[in-house]
Motif scaffolding. Structure first.
Motif, mmCIF file in Angstrom:
data_model
loop_
_atom_site.group_PDB
_atom_site.id
_atom_site.type_symbol
_atom_site.label_atom_id
_atom_site.label_comp_id
_atom_site.label_asym_id
_atom_site.label_seq_id
_atom_site.Cartn_x
_atom_site.Cartn_y
_atom_site.Cartn_z
ATOM 1 N N LYS A 41 0.840 -1.199 0.000
ATOM 2 C CA LYS A 41 0.000 0.000 0.000
ATOM 3 C C LYS A 41 0.874 1.249 0.000
ATOM 4 O O LYS A 41 1.959 1.279 0.578
ATOM 5 N N LEU A 42 0.349 2.279 -0.619
ATOM 6 C CA LEU A 42 1.005 3.582 -0.630
ATOM 7 C C LEU A 42 0.285 4.497 0.349
ATOM 8 O O LEU A 42 -0.951 4.517 0.402
ATOM 9 N N TRP A 43 1.079 5.278 1.093
ATOM 10 C CA TRP A 43 0.532 6.215 2.067
ATOM 11 C C TRP A 43 0.912 7.631 1.656
ATOM 12 O O TRP A 43 2.030 7.881 1.205
ATOM 13 N N PHE A 44 -0.056 8.529 1.794
ATOM 14 C CA PHE A 44 0.160 9.933 1.420
ATOM 15 C C PHE A 44 -0.372 10.815 2.545
ATOM 16 O O PHE A 44 -1.436 10.529 3.122
ATOM 17 N N VAL A 45 0.341 11.872 2.836
ATOM 18 C CA VAL A 45 -0.125 12.819 3.834
ATOM 19 C C VAL A 45 -0.142 14.219 3.225
ATOM 20 O O VAL A 45 0.828 14.653 2.592
ATOM 21 N N THR A 46 -1.275 14.879 3.341
ATOM 22 C CA THR A 46 -1.409 16.265 2.894
ATOM 23 C C THR A 46 -1.309 17.175 4.114
ATOM 24 O O THR A 46 -0.966 16.723 5.209
ATOM 25 N N ALA A 47 -1.607 18.429 3.921
ATOM 26 C CA ALA A 47 -1.539 19.357 5.042
ATOM 27 C C ALA A 47 -2.586 19.049 6.105
ATOM 28 O O ALA A 47 -2.423 19.422 7.272
ATOM 29 N N ARG A 48 -3.660 18.319 5.727
ATOM 30 C CA ARG A 48 -4.751 18.108 6.691
ATOM 31 C C ARG A 48 -5.204 16.659 6.808
ATOM 32 O O ARG A 48 -5.957 16.336 7.708
ATOM 33 N N ASN A 49 -4.775 15.769 5.906
ATOM 34 C CA ASN A 49 -5.349 14.427 5.888
ATOM 35 C C ASN A 49 -4.281 13.376 5.579
ATOM 36 O O ASN A 49 -3.243 13.673 4.988
ATOM 37 N N LEU A 50 -4.628 12.145 5.942
ATOM 38 C CA LEU A 50 -3.815 10.975 5.633
ATOM 39 C C LEU A 50 -4.641 10.026 4.773
ATOM 40 O O LEU A 50 -5.820 9.783 5.049
#
Length: 1014
Positions: free
Chosen positions: A614-623
């Motif tokens: 799985k790939l994980w991404f984090v933005t300024a407000r969410n995962l």
């Protein structure tokens, strides 16, 4: 009777999702959605139909449209309560007035209590069994349509005559019916209902679970549970859920959706549902309320459409839940702020650290960890696989619930708080670190040492640290440039100009491939140089923040727009040809990205590849997480295309059949749509009006076509659409219409115009022929008149002069024979008469050669004529002065006209010289815009008015000749004279005749006078 379904739920490949992990969209009053939607259905054309108190609406994912049929009369305006959509495209609608309406291909059929036997009571639900029978559950009992008439299904069907509400046909074809306190079922082909259970609460809705059990929503008992079976049937194993509900739904994966009457929506995933009893407060059941964005707390109905979107209607609007590839992870509220760093853990876990705490994401859930020691800003894994975090005052690793600490280099200033540090551990266990403003350090044998580096390098902000296959450490800097360290020495400095990434974000490799990200995009290091990866639709990727290479060779990068996948085949093509522009797929807000990457945190660690793929991404407000191995399948079904409206000259037209528009209609507006309820905003359209458009017109996402200035005739409009995956519906939809011609646009009018035009041509031909004949005759007459004039001139001058001379010669001969003294004098007089005749003959010959008159302007000719006459008469005595006055700009004149005008004026001047005994002659020429004006006046002795009235002296042709010339050229000639007061002659010629047209003015040349040839 109750059998497991053949289609088992597909929840084994990924963790079950909560409702918060669906993409949620809500429509309310401000979006045009109706309120209090009692029922919802989807027809075969893809439309979503909504039954509500305000009437019947349909929805294409973009626009809510209050529906009116094309024929059959107006649809009832209010009180729609039940819907039934059939596989043949029919839509049945039940109303609270007892009416039942059938919509078939846009046509309307209304069944009323008075005419068709349907009960005069609210219709709560509608159903169709496999024998094609239509059933209606009403407040007065169950009704069945038979032979076009509705009949009660009570005693003959073993069913009590009482109010019925819920009705459902399961996957085996069994019809389930709920009365006031009981549930009955009718097997396929049977004619008698059987009692399933009694002493129940009021049941509004049924739904069938994947294991074959039929569940019911008991409103009065506040329960959602399987239908308990009477007699020797096995009881339901699941005690159900405590909830006040009037609508339930099992989705295609086996998850249960429950509509509550006061607190939004409940959901239980299929794996949890199979475990058995679920209490109201069980963690297996998640909720979604108005606090989460639901349009209303009172949920009325639920539907799963053909694309597996879940639709929910509430008292205040409409909601959609859609699965997306990017799945959000619910985090505690205190974690909703700028993130610092993300790193993959073991067993598919992900670890997320921020300025306040540390979070472990395990099996899709976020588990808070012990409070982090200060601000966590960078993470790395050591040689043993342990995760280390750089925080305040040291390096920290969580071991057994406690943090193991390594101190920061003592060379750093006390209380060093700079948020730009990066570190990596090599295979020997040595720790390498870079800190902004302080330089490079390494930990070995239990102590820190500083690496000699240029001062300008120490001032830069490190963003990433990477260990290559040779054991060298690469440190990238946000300002650009890379430092390569080997054995505690900087062995190479790569300046920022040699790295096309415009600042280093991440240095990453998997196997032999080394990738570098930054503000300038994505680059690949080929061993000697960096090669920029160029997309097919731009010069570069913009501000790439992270990169991962999955096991299949695909690249996953994050940039301002979202998450980008470069397929493995495209990567291989690029590696074989660095100039190749790669194709890619973008995952953005429509794929579940709730916030953007445009506001980065304090670290570039925003993407991670888990051990489970799985790939994980984090933005300024969410995962978010995304499973590359289980992406949602592409939509290979072409979207159905529908022409929904037609308007002509701003007037809507309801019926789209046999469209015949009245005469003088010039403007039309055609509304169309395509049905893709998952991503309607991604649909693209093309349309064409045959006979007007030569090629397809790209309309983008616009759903209206406008045409103006249409003429009469038949038209054929076509529209096609493609979905988000580029699949086109090439057949599309078509609409024919015609515009009647006005009286001046009919065939007979065109035929009349053709005939009139031909007649006009014939008349013009006749007119031109007549004109040419007149001109030819005029030419002949002119020549005859000229010959007559010459004969007259010869008679009046030359012949008379020679005759007089002849008489004088005869008299002189007689005198000579007699020897008279005056014989010599007589001979001299005869010779003088002969000379005068020769002069007059010369003048007459000059009049026969008028070519010179066409080579000079009229004023020049008249001046020369006056000069010649003055010279000829000077020996005979005093001659008058002649003055030529010109007003206006001289204009070129037609040669024939100029010759005639010249001859008239010369004759007038000659008479003034010869007969008027004048001392002054004045010639005035005025070039007016409307006419040519000439006036010749003298101060001579004048003439008798009677001579002018009679046209001249008898036997003289001067005045008649001038009048004839003037009349021939269309001029007007006027004389005025009195005895002793001189004479004035005026000649006027209209401008249309007097002035020669310019060569470029060739319009209407057909009507010009033909030139005269004398």
């Amino acid at each position: 009777m109750v059998l497991p379904l053949l289609c088992q739920p597909a929840f084994a490949d990924e963790p079950a999702r909560t409702m918060a992990q669906y993409m949620h969209t809500s429509w309310g009053e401000k979006d045009g959605a109706p309120s209090s939607i009692e029922a919802i259905a989807q027809t075969t054309d893809g439309y979503l139909w909504l039954a509500c108190f305000d009437g019947l609406f349909r929805f294409d994912g973009i626009t809510f449209e209050k529906y009116q049929p094309q024929s059959g009369g107006p649809l009832l305006l209010s009180g729609a309560m039940a819907l039934l959509a059939l596989p043949n495209g029919d839509l049945w609608v039940g109303y609270n007035s007892g009416r039942v309406v059938l919509l078939r291909k846009g046509n309307l059929k209304i069944y009323t209590p008075a005419a068709d036997g349907v009960a005069h009571a609210p219709v709560w639900s509608l159903a169709q069994t496999r024998d094609q029978s239509i059933w209606a559950a009403t407040a007065q009992g169950l009704e069945r349509l038979n032979g076009g008439k509705w009949k009660p299904a009570d005693a003959d069907w073993n069913l009590p005559k009482t109010s019925t509400r819920g009705m459902y046909v399961d996957h085996q074809g069994t019809l389930w019916v709920a009365t006031v306190d009981s549930v009955y079922f009718l097997r396929e082909g049977a004619r008698k209902f059987q009692l399933a259970s009694q002493q129940l609460g009021e049941v509004d809705k049924f739904s069938q679970a994947p294991d074959g059990q039929v569940w019911m929503a008991e409103t009065t008992n506040s329960s959602v549970r399987p239908v308990p079976l009477a007699g020797n049937r096995p009881s339901a194993k699941n005690a159900g859920v405590k909830a006040v509900s009037q609508a339930i739904l099992f989705d295609h994966e086996g998850g249960l959706w429950i509509a509550t009457s006061d607190d939004g929506l409940r959901h239980i995933a299929a794996p949890d549902l199979q475990k058995g009893n679920i209490g109201e407060s069980s963690s297996a059941m998640d909720s979604f309320t108005t606090k989460d964005g639901l349009s209303g707390s009172y949920v009325l109905s639920i539907l799963e459409d053909r694309q597996h979107n879940i639709w929910v209607t509430t008292i205040s609007g409409l909601d959609r839940f859609r699965k997306t590839d990017l799945v959000p992870v619910a985090l505690p509220d205190k974690f909703n702020q700028t993130f610092s760093c993300l790193i993959a853990g073991d067993d598919g876990d992900a670890w997320l650290g921020n300025q306040l705490s540390l979070m472990r994401i395990h099996e899709g859930r976020a588990d808070p960890q012990p409070t982090a020691p200060g601000i966590l800003q960078f993470a790395f894994r050591d040689a043993a696989g342990a995760i280390w975090w750089i925080g305040d005052g040291g390096f920290y690793s969580l071991r057994g619930g406690k943090y193991l600490r390594r101190p920061l280099p003592p060379m750093l200033p006390k209380g060093y708080q700079n948020l730009r540090m990066a570190a990596v551990e090599d295979r020997s266990g040595a720790l390498w670190m870079a800190a902004r403003g302080e330089g490079l350090f390494y930990w070995n044998a239990g102590k820190w040492q500083k690496i000699d580096a240029p001062q300008n390098l120490n001032l830069l902000a490190p963003t990433t640290a990477y260990l290559d296959s040779k054991g060298r450490v690469w440190v990238g800097y946000g300002e650009g440039g890379i430092a390569i360290i080997d054995h505690a020495k900087i062995v190479k400095m790569i300046p920022e100009n040699d790295v096309p990434s415009l600042g280093i974000g991440v240095i990453y490799s998997r196997g032999p491939h080394l990738w570098v990200t930054g503000g300038g995009g994505l680059s690949y290091f080929d061993g000697t140089h960096f090669q920029r990866v160029v997309p097919f639709d731009a010069k570069r990727f913009v501000r790439v923040l992270g990169v991962e290479e999955t096991a299949d060779g695909s690249l996953w990068i994050i940039e301002n727009r979202g998450v980008i996948q470069i397929p493995a085949a495209e990567v291989r093509h690029f590696l074989s040809d660095f100039s190749y522009p790669v194709k890619y797929r973008l995952f953005d807000a429509s794929d579940g990205l709730l916030s953007s990457f445009k506001s980065p945190g304090s670290s570039n660690q925003r993407e991670a590849l888990g051990t489970d793929g799985k790939l994980w991404f984090v933005t300024a407000r969410n995962l978010f997480w995304l499973d590359p191995a289980h992406l949602l399948p592409p939509d290979t079904v072409p979207p159905p295309v529908v022409i929904r409206s037609f308007g002509a000259s701003d007037a809507p037209i309801l019926s789209l059949e046999d469209l015949r528009l009245p005469a003088r209609t010039t403007d039309v507006q055609i509304g169309y749509t395509a049905l893709d309820l998952a991503l309607p905003e991604k649909l693209q359209f093309r349309y064409m009006l045959e006979g007007v458009d030569k090629n397809w017109k790209d309309a983008g996402t616009r759903r209206d076509a406008f045409y103006t200035r249409l003429g009469p005739g038949k038209y054929h409009f076509r529209v096609i659409a493609c979905n988000r995956d580029g699949v086109w519906n090439q057949q599309g939809a078509a609409l024919g219409f015609s515009i009647a011609p006005a009286w001046f646009q009919t065939d007979w009018f065109y035929a009349f115009c053709v005939c009139a035009f031909l007649l006009l041509l014939w008349l013009l031909f006749q007119l031109r022929s007549r004109q040419l004949r007149r001109q030819f005759n005029a030419t002949i007459d002119a020549r005859v008149d000229e010959r007559t004039r010459i004969a007259r001139e010869l008679h009046d001058t030359l012949l008379q002069s020679f005759q007089g001379a002849l008489f004088q010669f005869q008299a002189a001969r007689k005198l000579s024979l007699r020897g008279a003294d005056n014989a010599t004098e007589a001979m001299n007089e005869a010779i003088h008469a002969a000379e005068q005749g020769i002069t007059e003959g010369r003048d007459a010959i000059r009049d026969l050669r008028p070519e010179s008159a066409t080579q000079r302007s009229l004023p020049e000719l008249l001046r020369d004529a006056g000069g010649e006459l003055a010279t000829a008469l000077k020996l005979s005595g005093p001659v008058p002065e002649i003055h030529v006055i010109v007003e206006g700009d001289p204009q070129p004149m037609p040669p024939v006209l100029q010759t005639e005008v010249y001859q008239i004026c010369r004759e007038v001047i000659r008479n003034a010289f010869a007969h008027a005994a004048a001392t002054r002659i004045e010639v005035e020429i005025r070039y007016d815009p409307t006419q040519l004006y000439l006036c010749i006046r003298d101060d001579g002795k004048g003439m008798e008015p009677s001579i002018l009235k009679s046209g001249g002296l008898p036997g003289h042709f001067g005045l008649p000749g001038m009048r004839e010339r003037a009349e021939r050229v269309g001029a007007r000639l006027d004389f005025w004279s009195e005895i002793g007061a001189g004479t004035e002659v005026q000649l006027t010629v209209p401008a249309s005749l007097a002035y020669q047209k310019r060569r470029h003015g060739r319009r209407f040349r057909f009507f010009r006078r033909a030139k005269r040839h004398e």
